[in-house]
Write a protein that holds these residues in place. Structure first.
Motif, PDB file in Angstrom:
ATOM      1  N   ASN A   1       0.807  -1.216   0.000  1.00 24.48           N
ATOM      2  CA  ASN A   1       0.000   0.000   0.000  1.00 24.48           C
ATOM      3  C   ASN A   1       0.839   1.265   0.000  1.00 24.48           C
ATOM      4  N   SER A   2       2.150   1.096   0.040  1.00 26.58           N
ATOM      5  CA  SER A   2       3.065   2.236   0.012  1.00 26.58           C
ATOM      6  C   SER A   2       4.383   1.778  -0.580  1.00 26.58           C
ATOM      7  N   ILE A   3       5.240   2.716  -0.932  1.00 25.31           N
ATOM      8  CA  ILE A   3       6.541   2.366  -1.487  1.00 25.31           C
ATOM      9  C   ILE A   3       7.368   1.589  -0.468  1.00 25.31           C
ATOM     10  N   SER A   4       7.293   1.958   0.783  1.00 26.14           N
ATOM     11  CA  SER A   4       8.075   1.267   1.814  1.00 26.14           C
ATOM     12  C   SER A   4       7.684  -0.202   1.939  1.00 26.14           C
ATOM     13  N   ASP A   5       6.456  -0.542   1.548  1.00 31.22           N
ATOM     14  CA  ASP A   5       6.007  -1.939   1.610  1.00 31.22           C
ATOM     15  C   ASP A   5       6.710  -2.817   0.584  1.00 31.22           C
ATOM     16  N   LEU A   6       7.459  -2.217  -0.330  1.00 32.01           N
ATOM     17  CA  LEU A   6       8.141  -2.988  -1.374  1.00 32.01           C
ATOM     18  C   LEU A   6       9.436  -3.636  -0.871  1.00 32.01           C
ATOM     19  N   LYS A   7       9.887  -3.297   0.314  1.00 37.74           N
ATOM     20  CA  LYS A   7      11.128  -3.866   0.832  1.00 37.74           C
ATOM     21  C   LYS A   7      11.035  -5.389   0.897  1.00 37.74           C
ATOM     22  N   GLY A   8      12.032  -6.039   0.294  1.00 32.76           N
ATOM     23  CA  GLY A   8      12.070  -7.497   0.280  1.00 32.76           C
ATOM     24  C   GLY A   8      11.208  -8.138  -0.792  1.00 32.76           C
ATOM     25  N   LYS A   9      10.557  -7.328  -1.624  1.00 32.25           N
ATOM     26  CA  LYS A   9       9.647  -7.837  -2.656  1.00 32.25           C
ATOM     27  C   LYS A   9      10.345  -7.949  -4.010  1.00 32.25           C
ATOM     28  N   THR A  10       9.748  -8.752  -4.876  1.00 37.48           N
ATOM     29  CA  THR A  10      10.149  -8.816  -6.285  1.00 37.48           C
ATOM     30  C   THR A  10       9.216  -7.919  -7.091  1.00 37.48           C
ATOM     31  N   ILE A  11       9.800  -7.089  -7.946  1.00 33.60           N
ATOM     32  CA  ILE A  11       9.022  -6.163  -8.767  1.00 33.60           C
ATOM     33  C   ILE A  11       9.327  -6.443 -10.234  1.00 33.60           C
TER      34      ILE A  11
END
Length: 321
Positions: free
Chosen positions: A119-129
């Motif tokens: 729900n935010s850019i910070s939530d992308l930590k550790g994710k694959t994009i």
């Protein structure tokens, strides 16, 4: 294919009240298919119907922006709608022979997820994009936004660069919870095909939270400097007519979507109708143009000088209307 008409001449009056013949010419225009060309469709249709002040010859909309590099350099076309960083590259390559007359498209990138964990850019930590545009504006934009939110694009996330939007679509279809940064109008088309795909945010919003001195600038209108100097009155008329075309685009979604589909910019009129308001079609000129574009190009330059042709464009890059 080029729609062309004969050159013509008009009358003007000098400061002493004497009638003069003002040299005019057919303005040859090219544009990259996609959002960069959307604001131009009404102008093109009006031109074909003989309802414009200038005489225009529109090239078929191109899928590869590099197709305009040589024609602009050699004078085969006069005006083109191209990606913002390509404009800077052409400027540097030709030693200042093109100028930007307008910003015509702001950011078109969306963060999407087939799920509900981000729900935010910070939530992308550790994710694959998943993303497209490695080595181009999308990559630099993504990296800048991640960095502005305290994330290292090489350490904190895993960006998988797809060769094209077709490959990205296959990833979204096959993986529950898949996350991607992709452009409009592709996102709208993908949402129609993939159940549960949601737009987390428009990256323009993320950009403005960390940089309120510039904007994401996807596309611009450039003119050959020689043309601008030789036909200043025609160029002014073009800017006015283009501005009117953009205004029409914003207030007549249904009619514009029909033209977008007619010219093959988007295959489906329905998709064009839904995507158009999300493509941020604008017409920024003069100071608004420069403030939006110069700051954006500086962000690209700071990451990789080659992205803008090796050096920041000088003052004469920005055409003053």
């Amino acid at each position: 294919m080029v729609f062309s008409f004969a050159a013509c001449a008009g009358k003007s009056v000098n400061n002493e009240g004497e009638s003069q013949t003002e040299e005019t010419t057919t303005i040859r225009i090219g544009a990259m298919a996609g959002p960069t060309a959307m604001g131009m469709v009404k102008l093109r249709k009006d031109s074909e119907n003989g309802n414009t002040k200038n005489t225009y010859a529109f090239e078929d909309f191109a899928t590869d922006a590099s197709a305009f590099v040589t024609p602009l350099a050699t004078g085969e076309i006069d005006i083109a709608a191209v990606p913002s960083n390509l404009a800077a590259n052409i400027y540097n390559k030709t030693e200042g022979k093109v100028q930007v007359v307008a910003v015509n498209t702001l950011g078109v990138l969306n963060l999407v997820e087939r799920g509900n964990t981000v729900n935010s850019i910070s939530d992308l930590k550790g994710k694959t994009i998943y993303a497209t545009g490695m080595g181009a504006v999308p990559e630099y934009t993504i990296r800048y936004i991640l960095s502005g939110n305290g994330l290292d694009a090489d350490k904190d996330v895993d960006i998988v660069w797809c060769s094209d939007t077709t490959e990205a679509l296959s990833k979204l279809k096959s993986e529950d919870g898949a996350i991607a940064v992709l452009p409009q109008p592709f996102v709208t088309a993908a949402s129609a095909q993939i159940s549960g795909l949601r737009v987390v945010m428009d990256l323009n919003e993320a950009w403005e939270k960390i940089n309120n001195n510039s904007k994401i600038v996807t596309g611009v209108i450039v003119v050959r400097k020689e043309f601008a100097e030789k036909y200043p009155e025609q160029l002014k008329k073009f800017i006015d007519e283009y501005n009117e075309s953009v205004a029409y685009t914003s207030s007549n979604i249904d009619e514009t979507a029909q033209l977008i589909a007619e010219y093959g910019i988007v295959a489906s009129e329905a998709i064009a109708n839904k995507a158009l308001p999300k493509c941020h079609i604008v017409c920024y000129i003069n100071n608004n143009m420069r403030s939006a574009l110069e700051g954006f190009l500086q962000v690209l330059y700071d990451q990789n000088p080659k992205s803008v042709g090796g050096s920041m464009p000088k003052d004469d890059f920005y055409y003053e209307y």
